[in-house]
Write an enzyme that holds these catalytic residues in place. Structure first.
Site, short mmCIF file in Angstrom:
data_model
loop_
_atom_site.label_atom_id
_atom_site.label_comp_id
_atom_site.label_asym_id
_atom_site.label_seq_id
_atom_site.Cartn_x
_atom_site.Cartn_y
_atom_site.Cartn_z
N ASP A 67 -39.12 20.62 6.56
CA ASP A 67 -38.00 19.68 6.64
C ASP A 67 -36.69 20.40 6.28
O ASP A 67 -36.53 20.88 5.15
CB ASP A 67 -38.27 18.52 5.67
CG ASP A 67 -37.28 17.41 5.86
OD1 ASP A 67 -36.06 17.65 5.74
OD2 ASP A 67 -37.73 16.28 6.10
N HIS A 120 -37.88 18.19 26.21
CA HIS A 120 -36.68 17.52 25.68
C HIS A 120 -35.75 17.08 26.81
O HIS A 120 -34.55 16.84 26.60
CB HIS A 120 -35.88 18.41 24.71
CG HIS A 120 -36.54 18.62 23.37
ND1 HIS A 120 -36.46 19.80 22.68
CD2 HIS A 120 -37.29 17.80 22.61
CE1 HIS A 120 -37.13 19.70 21.55
NE2 HIS A 120 -37.65 18.48 21.48
N ILE A 174 -31.31 17.55 13.05
CA ILE A 174 -30.56 18.61 12.36
C ILE A 174 -29.17 18.75 13.00
O ILE A 174 -28.15 18.81 12.30
CB ILE A 174 -31.32 19.95 12.44
CG1 ILE A 174 -32.69 19.82 11.73
CG2 ILE A 174 -30.50 21.08 11.84
CD1 ILE A 174 -33.62 21.02 11.93
N GLU A 220 -27.33 16.61 14.57
CA GLU A 220 -26.42 15.48 14.35
C GLU A 220 -26.03 15.33 12.88
O GLU A 220 -24.97 14.79 12.56
CB GLU A 220 -27.09 14.16 14.79
CG GLU A 220 -27.26 14.07 16.29
CD GLU A 220 -28.16 12.92 16.71
OE1 GLU A 220 -28.26 11.91 15.96
OE2 GLU A 220 -28.79 13.02 17.78
N GLY A 259 -34.22 19.31 16.22
CA GLY A 259 -34.92 18.31 15.41
C GLY A 259 -36.16 18.96 14.85
O GLY A 259 -36.17 20.17 14.59
N ARG A 266 -42.22 7.13 27.52
CA ARG A 266 -41.96 8.57 27.47
C ARG A 266 -43.29 9.28 27.76
O ARG A 266 -44.30 9.01 27.09
CB ARG A 266 -41.50 8.94 26.08
CG ARG A 266 -41.29 10.40 25.97
CD ARG A 266 -41.05 10.83 24.57
NE ARG A 266 -40.36 12.11 24.60
CZ ARG A 266 -39.57 12.53 23.65
NH1 ARG A 266 -39.37 11.80 22.60
NH2 ARG A 266 -38.99 13.68 23.76
N GLU A 294 -32.78 8.98 23.43
CA GLU A 294 -33.82 9.10 24.46
C GLU A 294 -34.32 7.73 24.91
O GLU A 294 -34.60 7.51 26.08
CB GLU A 294 -34.97 9.96 23.91
CG GLU A 294 -34.57 11.42 23.78
CD GLU A 294 -35.41 12.19 22.77
OE1 GLU A 294 -35.34 11.87 21.56
OE2 GLU A 294 -36.12 13.12 23.18
N ASN A 298 -42.88 5.05 23.05
CA ASN A 298 -43.02 6.49 22.87
C ASN A 298 -44.26 6.69 22.01
O ASN A 298 -44.21 6.53 20.80
CB ASN A 298 -41.76 7.04 22.20
CG ASN A 298 -41.82 8.54 21.97
OD1 ASN A 298 -42.83 9.19 22.27
ND2 ASN A 298 -40.75 9.08 21.41
N LYS A 358 -43.97 4.43 18.78
CA LYS A 358 -42.59 3.98 18.55
C LYS A 358 -42.19 3.05 19.68
O LYS A 358 -42.59 3.27 20.84
CB LYS A 358 -41.65 5.19 18.52
CG LYS A 358 -41.91 6.11 17.35
CD LYS A 358 -40.91 7.25 17.32
CE LYS A 358 -41.22 8.20 16.18
NZ LYS A 358 -40.83 9.56 16.41
N ARG A 384 -43.57 24.87 14.41
CA ARG A 384 -43.91 25.76 15.53
C ARG A 384 -43.03 27.00 15.47
O ARG A 384 -41.87 26.90 15.08
CB ARG A 384 -43.67 25.03 16.87
CG ARG A 384 -44.69 23.96 17.18
CD ARG A 384 -44.24 23.08 18.33
NE ARG A 384 -43.63 21.86 17.86
CZ ARG A 384 -42.94 21.01 18.63
NH1 ARG A 384 -42.76 21.29 19.90
NH2 ARG A 384 -42.44 19.91 18.12
P1 ADP Z 1 -38.12 14.47 15.68
O1 ADP Z 1 -37.52 13.27 16.40
O2 ADP Z 1 -38.41 15.64 16.56
O3 ADP Z 1 -39.21 14.16 14.71
P2 ADP Z 1 -35.55 14.57 14.41
O4 ADP Z 1 -34.64 14.74 15.57
O5 ADP Z 1 -35.58 13.26 13.72
O6 ADP Z 1 -37.00 15.07 14.76
O7 ADP Z 1 -35.15 15.70 13.33
C1 ADP Z 1 -35.86 15.87 12.15
C2 ADP Z 1 -35.21 17.02 11.37
O8 ADP Z 1 -33.85 16.68 11.09
C3 ADP Z 1 -35.88 17.30 10.02
O9 ADP Z 1 -36.02 18.70 9.83
C4 ADP Z 1 -34.85 16.75 9.03
O10 ADP Z 1 -34.89 17.42 7.81
C5 ADP Z 1 -33.57 17.07 9.76
N1 ADP Z 1 -32.45 16.33 9.18
C6 ADP Z 1 -32.19 15.01 9.23
N2 ADP Z 1 -31.07 14.72 8.50
C7 ADP Z 1 -30.63 15.90 8.01
C8 ADP Z 1 -29.53 16.29 7.17
N3 ADP Z 1 -28.64 15.42 6.72
N4 ADP Z 1 -29.41 17.60 6.86
C9 ADP Z 1 -30.30 18.52 7.30
N5 ADP Z 1 -31.34 18.21 8.08
C10 ADP Z 1 -31.51 16.93 8.43
#
Ligand code: ADP
Length: 393
Positions: A283, A181, A329, A331, A210, A93, A379, A9, A16, A241
């Protein structure tokens, strides 16, 4: 290990990867996963094993300044770690498959040229996704490669969910609602019969929340509509965004504020959303712990917009049987799930707070008219499954 398969990816500053052990007749298992991040600035290779334990973490020479050098670095690490091993296939990907790819495809020089032609539709992602494919076709032409597209799962949408209401002539170059996605949504659709059999073939809204965020409306495990459209800027509020935005505002940025094309691109992709509203962070974890009014407004808007779009997606599906949360977020944040579920109570979502705090999988009460779920996405595994199927491994 004799034989292994790779899933890649590739982004603008990171590569990745996942290394899988092919096991005939069984789901592939991850042997290692990792990334080269900071490509072009301060590159670093980190690797974990299949159980998530750290295996390797090393600063790289700053000369690892582009995709080709990153692939070389990864190849060298693989050769030393899997000495004597053979790469039997590589799955990639790729953000955009354009109008003609409704599924994954085995890569050839001709297909690569066709995918390069889609770069104007995804200028920030497509070149980075394609760079390792080109390097591998050149250096290891005997290793078969497969491309999986973020757009493919959405190709079955009805014309009314695909059309962009601008003059047809302006859309002739491929301006339509593609959606993204799709690899994540395809994975969720694939595990629904096992995780949530009672709603698997019903009307399900999946919220991939996310750094990027979108919704997908599933009917019978097929995508019916999604909130991202021509680009991954549309729809929900995201880390940097804005999501859906009055296009008149973009004109204002050009005409009244005099921003350049590059500045507007930066605003739309890197400076808006949670970061733009809060002024402090993109974040969600960080924002949830902050007291500043603008940080709270950013979280409020994220929830408000998601709930509003869930209502819209339920209308597109003609009703809703279940709501599924996934990605960083979705999960991990019980708080955001709770707030979105509460805002969706009018649809019939009744949250089970204890189950939600425990991350599900079912987080709605037994009496809830619309069930709610947490299902982790995967994914890489979806790409691995396609690679295995297409290459007959
Ligand atoms: P991507 O793969 O698109 O970079 P992710 O699916 O890893 O993104 O999601 C990243 C987001 O998930 C970030 O905003 C991060 O703060 C949020 N996140 C991860 N763990 C938690 C948590 N325990 N509580 C709140 N937000 C979280």
């Amino acid at each position: 290990m004799d034989a292994y398969a790779l899933v890649l990816n590739a982004g603008s500053s990171s590569l990745k990867f996942c290394v899988y052990r092919p096991a005939p007749g069984a789901e592939w298992a991850v042997d290692t996963r990792g990334q080269i991040e900071g490509i072009g600035t301060s590159p670093r290779l980190t690797v974990k094993d299949g159980q998530g334990q750290k295996r390797y973490d090393e600063k790289l020479d700053p000369s690892v300044g582009g995709a080709h050098a990153a692939i070389d670095t990864l190849a060298a690490w693989l050769q030393s770690t899997y000495a004597g091993g053979r790469v039997v296939g590589v799955g990639h990907r790729v953000v955009h498959g354009g109008p003609s790819h409704a599924g994954p495809t085995v890569l050839t020089g001709d297909i690569l040229a066709e995918l390069k032609g889609l770069t104007p539709l995804a200028p920030l992602h497509q070149p980075h996704n394609l760079a390792p494919i080109e390097t591998l076709l050149d250096r290891m032409p005997d290793v078969p490669q497969v491309a999986c597209f973020d757009t493919a799962f959405h190709r079955g949408h009805a014309p009314v969910a695909t059309v962009v209401p601008l003059p047809r002539a302006l859309c002739a170059g491929g301006v339509e609602r593609y959606g993204f996605h799709g690899i994540s949504y395809e994975y969720i659709a694939s595990v629904l019969p096992e995780v949530a059999p009672e709603i698997a073939d019903g009307r399900v809204v999946v919220a991939h929340l996310g750094s990027g965020a979108s919704l997908c409306g599933l009917k019978g495990r097929q995508s019916v509509d999604t909130t991202m459209s021509f680009t991954a800027v549309d729809g929900l509020c995201m880390g940097t965004r804005p999501g859906a935005l009055d296009p008149g505002i973009v004109l204002y940025l050009f005409q009244t504020l005099g921003l350049s094309v590059q500045q507007v691109e930066d605003v739309l992709y890197k400076k808006s959303g949670l970061l733009g509203i809060s002024g402090v962070s993109n974040d969600m974890r960080d924002l949830l712990g902050r007291p500043e009014p603008d940080a709270r407004l950013a979280v409020d808007y994220f929830v408000y917009r998601a709930a509003k779009e869930i209502g819209g997606m339920a209308a597109a599906l003609g009703g809703i049987d279940a709501l599924v949360f996934t990605a960083g977020i979705g999960e991990n944040s019980a708080e955001i799930r709770k707030r979105i579920s509460q805002a969706s109570a009018w649809l019939g979502v009744e949250l089970d707070e204890a189950a939600n705090a425990g991350n599900g999988p079912r987080i709605s009460t037994p009496a809830s008219k619309v069930s709610a779920w947490v299902i982790p996405t995967n994914e890489e595994l979806m790409i691995a499954r396609h690679t295995r199927a297409l290459l007959g491994l």
